[in-house]
Design a protein around this motif. Sequence first.
Motif, mmCIF file in Angstrom:
data_model
loop_
_atom_site.group_PDB
_atom_site.id
_atom_site.type_symbol
_atom_site.label_atom_id
_atom_site.label_comp_id
_atom_site.label_asym_id
_atom_site.label_seq_id
_atom_site.Cartn_x
_atom_site.Cartn_y
_atom_site.Cartn_z
ATOM 1 N N UNK A 126 0.840 -1.197 0.000
ATOM 2 C CA UNK A 126 0.000 0.000 0.000
ATOM 3 C C UNK A 126 0.877 1.250 0.000
ATOM 4 N N UNK A 127 0.382 2.280 -0.654
ATOM 5 C CA UNK A 127 1.095 3.554 -0.692
ATOM 6 C C UNK A 127 0.062 4.674 -0.654
ATOM 7 N N UNK A 128 -0.160 5.240 0.513
ATOM 8 C CA UNK A 128 -1.149 6.303 0.677
ATOM 9 C C UNK A 128 -0.624 7.608 0.087
ATOM 10 N N UNK A 129 -1.433 8.235 -0.768
ATOM 11 C CA UNK A 129 -1.018 9.500 -1.382
ATOM 12 C C UNK A 129 -1.710 10.710 -0.756
ATOM 13 N N UNK A 130 -2.983 10.531 -0.328
ATOM 14 C CA UNK A 130 -3.728 11.647 0.254
ATOM 15 C C UNK A 130 -4.703 11.123 1.303
ATOM 16 N N UNK A 131 -4.917 11.928 2.344
ATOM 17 C CA UNK A 131 -5.952 11.651 3.339
ATOM 18 C C UNK A 131 -6.740 12.943 3.532
ATOM 19 N N UNK A 132 -8.009 12.914 3.109
ATOM 20 C CA UNK A 132 -8.855 14.108 3.180
ATOM 21 C C UNK A 132 -10.003 13.892 4.162
ATOM 22 N N UNK A 133 -10.374 14.950 4.871
ATOM 23 C CA UNK A 133 -11.479 14.918 5.831
ATOM 24 C C UNK A 133 -12.570 15.899 5.396
#
Length: 205
Positions: A126-133
């Motif tokens: 896995x490679x997370x690029x963005x985390x938006x709320x």
Amino acid sequence: MTVNVIPRRIYSEDIFTILDMQLTLTPTTSEAAEAEVLWYMETTFSQSKHLALKKIETVLLTHHEILFILFVLISDGTRYEVPSEDSSTYSTALTNKSLHTYTSFAPHRDTDKLFSPVKAMDHSWIHVSKVKYFIWLKKDNNVINVNNPHVAYGTLFPTLDMGKIGIALNQGMDMVKSVMHSKLDILQPAVDHSTLLTPSTIIFD
């Protein structure tokens, strides 16, 4: 009060997973009352934002009382690939089929590398690029409409910009606690529930 984890509850500390959650106020006294869903949280990983919002809309159709919606959208930087059958990863996994704890599966990860690529057994998982709320709050007794502009938006990664989310999250928590306070005062008038009215102070740093 119960916290329901969808699709199931967690029973082991060894399970590391992203959850959908709803906070439900369920009376347990002899007084007649209905359960209420006060806070709904939806987390999606590498899924369409449109489809995720459709799921939330479906929940709102039967739960007009929801006060507060927290939506977390996590995007993957690279498309997931299953290890090939001739890879060392595949061979290693077949050799040891026992259930691994998260720390034994990825022993080199720590809090400083929370969003770095997860690589284990010579494979990139896995490679997370963005985390938006995103946050929506109920106003003037109207049902929340997630097609309307959100009350707050923020990013946890790659840039930490959660100031507006923190403010809206505290507002939502205070709304939930206020309803809980009112309901509990009716159900248990001899008990002091005033501590629920203490303002929330969640801060992202």
